[in-house]
Design an enzyme around this catalytic site. Structure first.
Site, PDB file in Angstrom:
ATOM      1  N   ALA A  64     -23.639  30.712 -33.873  1.00 16.45           N
ATOM      2  CA  ALA A  64     -23.670  31.998 -33.273  1.00 16.45           C
ATOM      3  C   ALA A  64     -21.966  32.137 -33.972  1.00 16.45           C
ATOM      4  O   ALA A  64     -21.328  32.402 -33.831  1.00 16.45           O
ATOM      5  CB  ALA A  64     -23.891  32.528 -31.942  1.00 16.45           C
TER       6      ALA A  64
ATOM      7  N   HIS B 260     -20.072  40.741 -57.333  1.00 13.45           N
ATOM      8  CA  HIS B 260     -19.125  41.720 -57.949  1.00 13.45           C
ATOM      9  C   HIS B 260     -18.190  40.220 -58.927  1.00 13.45           C
ATOM     10  O   HIS B 260     -18.273  39.379 -57.904  1.00 13.45           O
ATOM     11  CB  HIS B 260     -18.385  42.408 -58.102  1.00 13.45           C
ATOM     12  CG  HIS B 260     -18.788  43.514 -56.776  1.00 13.45           C
ATOM     13  ND1 HIS B 260     -18.939  44.880 -57.753  1.00 13.45           N
ATOM     14  CD2 HIS B 260     -19.511  43.648 -55.472  1.00 13.45           C
ATOM     15  CE1 HIS B 260     -19.869  45.485 -56.828  1.00 13.45           C
ATOM     16  NE2 HIS B 260     -19.797  45.317 -55.773  1.00 13.45           N
TER      17      HIS B 260
ATOM     18  N   ASN C  60     -35.124  37.795 -35.936  1.00  9.76           N
ATOM     19  CA  ASN C  60     -34.944  38.632 -35.219  1.00  9.76           C
ATOM     20  C   ASN C  60     -34.175  40.150 -35.185  1.00  9.76           C
ATOM     21  O   ASN C  60     -34.047  39.901 -36.500  1.00  9.76           O
ATOM     22  CB  ASN C  60     -34.190  37.950 -33.713  1.00  9.76           C
ATOM     23  CG  ASN C  60     -33.889  38.533 -32.476  1.00  9.76           C
ATOM     24  OD1 ASN C  60     -33.672  39.798 -32.760  1.00  9.76           O
ATOM     25  ND2 ASN C  60     -33.963  37.662 -32.042  1.00  9.76           N
TER      26      ASN C  60
HETATM   27  C1  COA Z   1     -23.938  26.404 -31.451  1.00  8.80           C
HETATM   28  C2  COA Z   1     -24.252  26.469 -30.713  1.00  8.80           C
HETATM   29  C3  COA Z   1     -25.842  26.051 -30.282  1.00  8.80           C
HETATM   30  C4  COA Z   1     -23.910  25.155 -29.248  1.00  8.80           C
HETATM   31  O1  COA Z   1     -24.185  24.896 -28.443  1.00  8.80           O
HETATM   32  P1  COA Z   1     -23.775  23.558 -27.570  1.00  8.80           P
HETATM   33  O2  COA Z   1     -23.780  22.277 -27.615  1.00  8.80           O
HETATM   34  O3  COA Z   1     -24.523  23.856 -26.523  1.00  8.80           O
HETATM   35  O4  COA Z   1     -22.274  23.968 -27.425  1.00  8.80           O
HETATM   36  P2  COA Z   1     -20.966  23.647 -26.615  1.00  8.80           P
HETATM   37  O5  COA Z   1     -20.857  24.785 -25.825  1.00  8.80           O
HETATM   38  O6  COA Z   1     -21.419  22.874 -26.023  1.00  8.80           O
HETATM   39  O7  COA Z   1     -20.246  23.680 -27.181  1.00  8.80           O
HETATM   40  C5  COA Z   1     -19.516  22.898 -28.488  1.00  8.80           C
HETATM   41  C6  COA Z   1     -18.320  22.708 -29.053  1.00  8.80           C
HETATM   42  O8  COA Z   1     -19.317  23.265 -30.136  1.00  8.80           O
HETATM   43  C7  COA Z   1     -18.113  24.471 -30.494  1.00  8.80           C
HETATM   44  N1  COA Z   1     -18.823  25.543 -30.604  1.00  8.80           N
HETATM   45  C8  COA Z   1     -19.727  25.987 -29.747  1.00  8.80           C
HETATM   46  N2  COA Z   1     -20.729  27.142 -30.297  1.00  8.80           N
HETATM   47  C9  COA Z   1     -20.181  28.172 -31.636  1.00  8.80           C
HETATM   48  C10 COA Z   1     -19.935  29.021 -32.020  1.00  8.80           C
HETATM   49  N3  COA Z   1     -21.048  30.132 -32.460  1.00  8.80           N
HETATM   50  N4  COA Z   1     -19.351  28.493 -33.469  1.00  8.80           N
HETATM   51  C11 COA Z   1     -18.430  27.994 -33.839  1.00  8.80           C
HETATM   52  N5  COA Z   1     -17.985  26.404 -32.854  1.00  8.80           N
HETATM   53  C12 COA Z   1     -18.951  27.103 -31.501  1.00  8.80           C
HETATM   54  C13 COA Z   1     -17.080  24.826 -29.145  1.00  8.80           C
HETATM   55  O9  COA Z   1     -16.342  25.766 -29.163  1.00  8.80           O
HETATM   56  C14 COA Z   1     -17.128  22.816 -29.070  1.00  8.80           C
HETATM   57  O10 COA Z   1     -16.146  22.876 -29.316  1.00  8.80           O
HETATM   58  P3  COA Z   1     -15.053  21.861 -28.265  1.00  8.80           P
HETATM   59  O11 COA Z   1     -16.355  20.993 -28.380  1.00  8.80           O
HETATM   60  O12 COA Z   1     -14.228  21.291 -29.663  1.00  8.80           O
HETATM   61  O13 COA Z   1     -14.586  22.290 -28.025  1.00  8.80           O
HETATM   62  C15 COA Z   1     -24.784  27.238 -29.762  1.00  8.80           C
HETATM   63  O14 COA Z   1     -22.465  27.943 -29.060  1.00  8.80           O
HETATM   64  C16 COA Z   1     -24.721  28.725 -29.912  1.00  8.80           C
HETATM   65  O15 COA Z   1     -24.169  29.314 -31.391  1.00  8.80           O
HETATM   66  N6  COA Z   1     -26.036  29.065 -30.521  1.00  8.80           N
HETATM   67  C17 COA Z   1     -26.731  30.349 -30.955  1.00  8.80           C
HETATM   68  C18 COA Z   1     -27.279  30.880 -29.797  1.00  8.80           C
HETATM   69  C19 COA Z   1     -27.763  32.343 -30.885  1.00  8.80           C
HETATM   70  O16 COA Z   1     -27.263  33.125 -31.472  1.00  8.80           O
HETATM   71  N7  COA Z   1     -29.366  32.574 -30.817  1.00  8.80           N
HETATM   72  C20 COA Z   1     -30.321  33.531 -31.102  1.00  8.80           C
HETATM   73  C21 COA Z   1     -30.367  33.988 -30.424  1.00  8.80           C
HETATM   74  S1  COA Z   1     -30.989  35.704 -31.281  1.00  8.80           S
END
Ligand code: COA
Length: 269
Positions: free
Chosen positions: A244, A199, A167
């Site tokens: 993310a 570095h 992206n």
């Molecule tokens: C990581 C990810 C895939 C998880 O999705 P999910 O399974 O639906 O996640 P949930 O919202 O149910 O969260 C599950 C757990 O992961 C944690 N979590 C979610 N995203 C996180 C992140 N980015 N960093 C750290 N922890 C994360 C949540 O806090 C939760 O923790 P808990 O169980 O202790 O409460 C999603 O949050 C994410 O970051 N997607 C990326 C989106 C993106 O950037 N797309 C690209 C577009 S250009």
């Protein structure tokens, strides 16, 4: 330097998404919504066999689109169909050419699908597979940002497998240990990958000493969320997802979701 091109491939993703959403509507019994999506697919790709077959099954035969489908005046429809694509190309294509001219990397192999400008810098080697795409129109900074790929020394190397999509504003920088990205990877906006500390850490040798490096290996079909940083010496196993904003400073196994700073496994997929 390889040839850059925009590509009809860029219109395939919305079509694939519409087909998948339509199938989901069918499974949930929402026939009208599914029909609408299949008709939109046929608008974009009149010969799409999958949409034709699905519509035939839903309605007994492929019906012509209802006359009420688009009520906008003709001049608006023409402007949308012809003027907007022309303005979009005018806004972006010269930028893509400019960054191509500014690129200094003689060791680029393969032709990127550059929807956004990409700057290839340095004397090392960049090897791109088929349909490696940079930029995404419906993401921020598409018309203002650019992707950056640097191989800063002669032995530095970045290899990217087939069909990987980066992206907007992605940055990959190798100083020598090497970065490899397996095929079918999806990378969100503003990701950064590098294979070096750049570095020496010792306060007196920071500018003159030797920096730590380590190869970065990203498996096939890995999905990396937006704003992720992947640091030197890290391996990410096939199919895994990186949340993310994560900072990946140690290796992540295959088939998991990981996230955080430092990134840790959250759960199996
Ligand atoms: C990581 C990810 C895939 C998880 O999705 P999910 O399974 O639906 O996640 P949930 O919202 O149910 O969260 C599950 C757990 O992961 C944690 N979590 C979610 N995203 C996180 C992140 N980015 N960093 C750290 N922890 C994360 C949540 O806090 C939760 O923790 P808990 O169980 O202790 O409460 C999603 O949050 C994410 O970051 N997607 C990326 C989106 C993106 O950037 N797309 C690209 C577009 S250009």
């Amino acid at each position: 330097m390889g040839q850059m091109s925009t590509d009809a491939h860029s219109t395939r993703r919305p079509v694939r998404q519409a087909l998948s959403a339509a199938a989901d509507h069918v499974n949930r019994g929402r026939v009208a919504e599914a029909e609408l999506l299949y008709r939109m697919v046929l608008d974009a790709e009149p010969g799409n066999v999958q949409a034709q077959a699905a519509l035939a099954e839903l309605s007994g035969a492929v019906q012509p689109a209802p006359a009420t489908a688009d009520r906008r005046p003709l001049h608006r429809r023409l402007a949308r169909r012809y003027a907007r694509p022309a303005v979009e190309a005018l806004a972006q294509q010269p930028r893509i050419w400019k960054y191509r001219v500014l690129s200094t990397c003689p060791g680029l192999e393969g032709a990127p699908v550059a929807l956004q400008p990409v700057l290839f810098v340095g004397p090392g080697k960049v090897v791109l597979g088929e349909h490696v795409q940079f930029g995404w129109k419906t993401s921020p900074l598409f018309y203002t940002g650019y992707c950056y790929v640097e191989v800063s020394r002669p032995h530095a190397r970045i290899e990217v497998g087939d069909r990987v999509e980066f992206n907007n504003n992605s940055m990959l920088k190798s100083e020598g240990a090497g970065i490899s990205v397996g095929r079918d990877g999806l990378f969100g906006a503003h990701i950064e990958i590098f294979d070096s500390n750049f570095h020496d850490l010792h306060p007196e040798r920071r500018r003159t000493g030797v920096q730590k490096m380590g190869p970065v290996e990203i498996g096939e079909n890995v999905f990396v969320g937006m704003g992720v940083r992947i640091l030197k010496g890290v391996t990410i196993g096939a199919d895994s997802v990186i949340g993310a904003g994560s900072v990946v400073s140690s290796s992540i196994p295959a088939g998991v979701i990981a996230g955080g700073n430092p990134a840790r496994v959250i759960r199996d997929l």
